[in-house]
Design a protein around this motif. Structure first.
Motif, PDB file in Angstrom:
ATOM      1  N   MET A 198       0.846  -1.297   0.089  1.00 59.72           N
ATOM      2  CA  MET A 198       0.050   0.054   0.026  1.00 59.72           C
ATOM      3  C   MET A 198       0.782   1.323  -0.078  1.00 59.72           C
ATOM      4  SD  MET A 198      -1.649   0.288   3.716  1.00 59.72           S
ATOM      5  CE  MET A 198      -2.135   1.959   3.554  1.00 59.72           C
ATOM      6  N   PHE A 199       2.151   1.157   0.417  1.00 56.56           N
ATOM      7  CA  PHE A 199       2.975   2.243   0.389  1.00 56.56           C
ATOM      8  C   PHE A 199       4.220   2.299  -0.815  1.00 56.56           C
ATOM      9  CE2 PHE A 199       2.187   1.472   4.978  1.00 56.56           C
ATOM     10  CZ  PHE A 199       1.152   2.528   5.300  1.00 56.56           C
ATOM     11  N   ALA A 200       3.810   1.310  -1.848  1.00 54.47           N
ATOM     12  CA  ALA A 200       4.708   1.289  -2.833  1.00 54.47           C
ATOM     13  C   ALA A 200       4.952   2.450  -3.481  1.00 54.47           C
ATOM     14  CB  ALA A 200       4.039   0.551  -3.732  1.00 54.47           C
ATOM     15  N   ASP A 201       6.349   2.852  -3.944  1.00 54.01           N
ATOM     16  CA  ASP A 201       6.634   4.155  -4.768  1.00 54.01           C
ATOM     17  C   ASP A 201       6.194   5.319  -3.865  1.00 54.01           C
ATOM     18  OD1 ASP A 201       7.703   2.528  -6.782  1.00 54.01           O
ATOM     19  OD2 ASP A 201       5.474   2.350  -7.638  1.00 54.01           O
ATOM     20  N   SER A 202       6.084   5.333  -2.526  1.00 55.01           N
ATOM     21  CA  SER A 202       5.632   6.739  -1.726  1.00 55.01           C
ATOM     22  C   SER A 202       6.890   6.922  -0.939  1.00 55.01           C
ATOM     23  CB  SER A 202       4.448   6.024  -1.162  1.00 55.01           C
ATOM     24  OG  SER A 202       3.483   6.025  -2.013  1.00 55.01           O
ATOM     25  N   ILE A 203       6.907   7.842  -0.568  1.00 55.22           N
ATOM     26  CA  ILE A 203       7.944   8.658   0.338  1.00 55.22           C
ATOM     27  C   ILE A 203       7.397   9.584   1.359  1.00 55.22           C
ATOM     28  CG2 ILE A 203      10.101   9.800   0.688  1.00 55.22           C
ATOM     29  CD1 ILE A 203      10.824   9.190  -2.264  1.00 55.22           C
ATOM     30  N   LEU A 204       7.629   9.448   2.599  1.00 57.44           N
ATOM     31  CA  LEU A 204       7.167  10.210   3.758  1.00 57.44           C
ATOM     32  C   LEU A 204       8.401  11.107   4.073  1.00 57.44           C
ATOM     33  CD1 LEU A 204       4.771  11.554   5.182  1.00 57.44           C
ATOM     34  CD2 LEU A 204       5.083   9.550   6.714  1.00 57.44           C
ATOM     35  N   THR A 205       8.478  12.499   4.239  1.00 55.72           N
ATOM     36  CA  THR A 205       9.464  13.297   4.493  1.00 55.72           C
ATOM     37  C   THR A 205       9.216  14.236   5.728  1.00 55.72           C
ATOM     38  OG1 THR A 205      10.048  13.376   2.239  1.00 55.72           O
ATOM     39  CG2 THR A 205      11.144  15.092   3.465  1.00 55.72           C
ATOM     40  N   PHE A 206      10.256  14.090   6.437  1.00 51.79           N
ATOM     41  CA  PHE A 206      10.115  14.805   7.664  1.00 51.79           C
ATOM     42  C   PHE A 206      11.556  15.811   7.878  1.00 51.79           C
ATOM     43  CE2 PHE A 206       8.409  10.816   8.456  1.00 51.79           C
ATOM     44  CZ  PHE A 206       7.412  11.200   9.340  1.00 51.79           C
ATOM     45  N   GLU A 207      11.325  17.092   8.599  1.00 46.06           N
ATOM     46  CA  GLU A 207      12.426  17.912   8.712  1.00 46.06           C
ATOM     47  C   GLU A 207      12.328  18.713  10.007  1.00 46.06           C
ATOM     48  OE1 GLU A 207      15.035  21.621   6.699  1.00 46.06           O
ATOM     49  OE2 GLU A 207      13.092  20.896   5.894  1.00 46.06           O
ATOM     50  N   GLY A 208      13.415  18.658  10.678  1.00 42.96           N
ATOM     51  CA  GLY A 208      13.032  19.451  11.951  1.00 42.96           C
ATOM     52  C   GLY A 208      14.376  19.465  12.975  1.00 42.96           C
ATOM     53  N   ARG A 209      14.208  19.963  14.243  1.00 37.16           N
ATOM     54  CA  ARG A 209      15.191  20.098  15.088  1.00 37.16           C
ATOM     55  C   ARG A 209      15.059  18.805  16.308  1.00 37.16           C
ATOM     56  NH1 ARG A 209      16.108  22.804  19.953  1.00 37.16           N
ATOM     57  NH2 ARG A 209      18.132  23.578  20.374  1.00 37.16           N
ATOM     58  N   ILE A 210      15.930  18.383  16.604  1.00 42.18           N
ATOM     59  CA  ILE A 210      15.872  17.369  17.694  1.00 42.18           C
ATOM     60  C   ILE A 210      16.832  17.554  18.800  1.00 42.18           C
ATOM     61  CG2 ILE A 210      14.382  15.598  16.559  1.00 42.18           C
ATOM     62  CD1 ILE A 210      16.978  13.828  16.443  1.00 42.18           C
TER      63      ILE A 210
END
Length: 200
Positions: free
Chosen positions: A135-147
Motif C-alpha cells: 500500500m506504500f509502494a513508490d511512496s515517500i514520507l519526508t520529515f524535517e526539524g530539530r531534535i
C-alpha cells in the motif's frame, strides 16, 4: 458570504495571472509561469498511525550512518559543530536488530547535522521514510526539524510532505531512544508517526 469570498479570490487570481502573463509576453514571451488556477479540491484525509523501530550502526563494514562533512571534513569529532551524517537505517516491526532482509519493513534515509552548545546538543534532521508494504509502494514520507541528542525523552519532528499515497501529507513523528551502546555504537529508536493522508 463564503461563496462571495471565493469568487473574489478567483477574480483577483485571474487578474494577477493575466498581468503576469502579459508582462512575460512583453519580455519576449518566455516564462516558466503558464497560469494561475484555483487550488485543487482535495479528498478527505484520514489520520494514520505507523509504528516501527530504526536501527543505526556507526561502525563496521555495514555501518548505516557515516560522517560526510564537518569542520575537519570526514575526520571531524562525532559531535562537533557542523559534523554531518548521511544515514540509511533499516526499519523493523520489533525492537530487535534485523539479521535477514525479510525482517526489514523499510528504510529511513537522509542526513543530520550537529549543533552543540554549552548545555545541549541539537541536531538538524532530514528524514525520508520508504516502506516495503504494497500500500506504500513508490511512496515517500519526508520529515524535517530539530531534535536534541540524548535519551529518556520524546523527540518530535513535523512531516513536511511526501509522494505517492503521502502526497499532501501533514503530521509529525515522535521518537524515543530505546538503547544506545557507547562501545558498539548501535542505536535502536522507536518511532510513532501520525500522518494525515488522502483517503482512497
Amino acid at each position: 458570504m463564503t461563496k462571495l469570498f471565493s469568487v473574489t479570490i478567483l477574480f483577483i487570481l485571474s487578474i494577477v495571472s493575466v498581468a503576469l502573463i502579459s508582462f512575460c509576453d512583453a519580455q519576449g514571451g518566455k516564462s516558466v509561469l503558464k497560469d494561475v488556477r484555483k487550488p485543487l479540491k482535495l479528498q478527505k484525509t484520514v489520520l494514520t498511525h505507523l509504528t516501527f523501530y530504526w536501527h543505526e550502526s556507526f561502525v563496521g563494514p555495514n555501518a548505516s550512518a557515516v560522517i560526510i562533512a564537518g569542520v575537519n571534513s570526514t575526520d571531524s569529532a562525532i559531535r562537533a559543530f557542523g559534523t554531518t551524517y548521511a544515514y540509511d537505517n533499516p526499519l523493523t516491526i520489533e525492537p530487535i536488530v534485523p539479521t535477514t532482509t525479510s525482517e526489514v519493513v523499510g528504510r529511513a534515509q537522509g542526513y543530520y547535522t550537529m549543533y552543540p552548545s554549552d548545555d545541549e546538543i541539537a541536531i538538524g534532521v532530514i528524514m525520508n521514510v520508504v516502506l516495503k508494504e504494497e500500500m506504500f509502494a513508490d511512496s515517500i514520507l519526508t520529515f524535517e526539524g530539530r531534535i536534541l541528542s540524548g535519551t529518556g525523552f520524546v523527540r518530535e519532528v513535523p512531516v513536511i510532505g511526501g509522494s505517492g499515497v503521502f502526497r499532501y501529507a501533514t503530521g509529525y513523528y515522535q521518537s524515543q531512544m530505546l538503547s544506545a551502546d557507547p562501545i558498539t555504537r548501535q542505536n535502536v529508536v522507536m518511532f510513532d508517526i501520525y500522518v494525515n493522508m488522502l483517503s482512497k
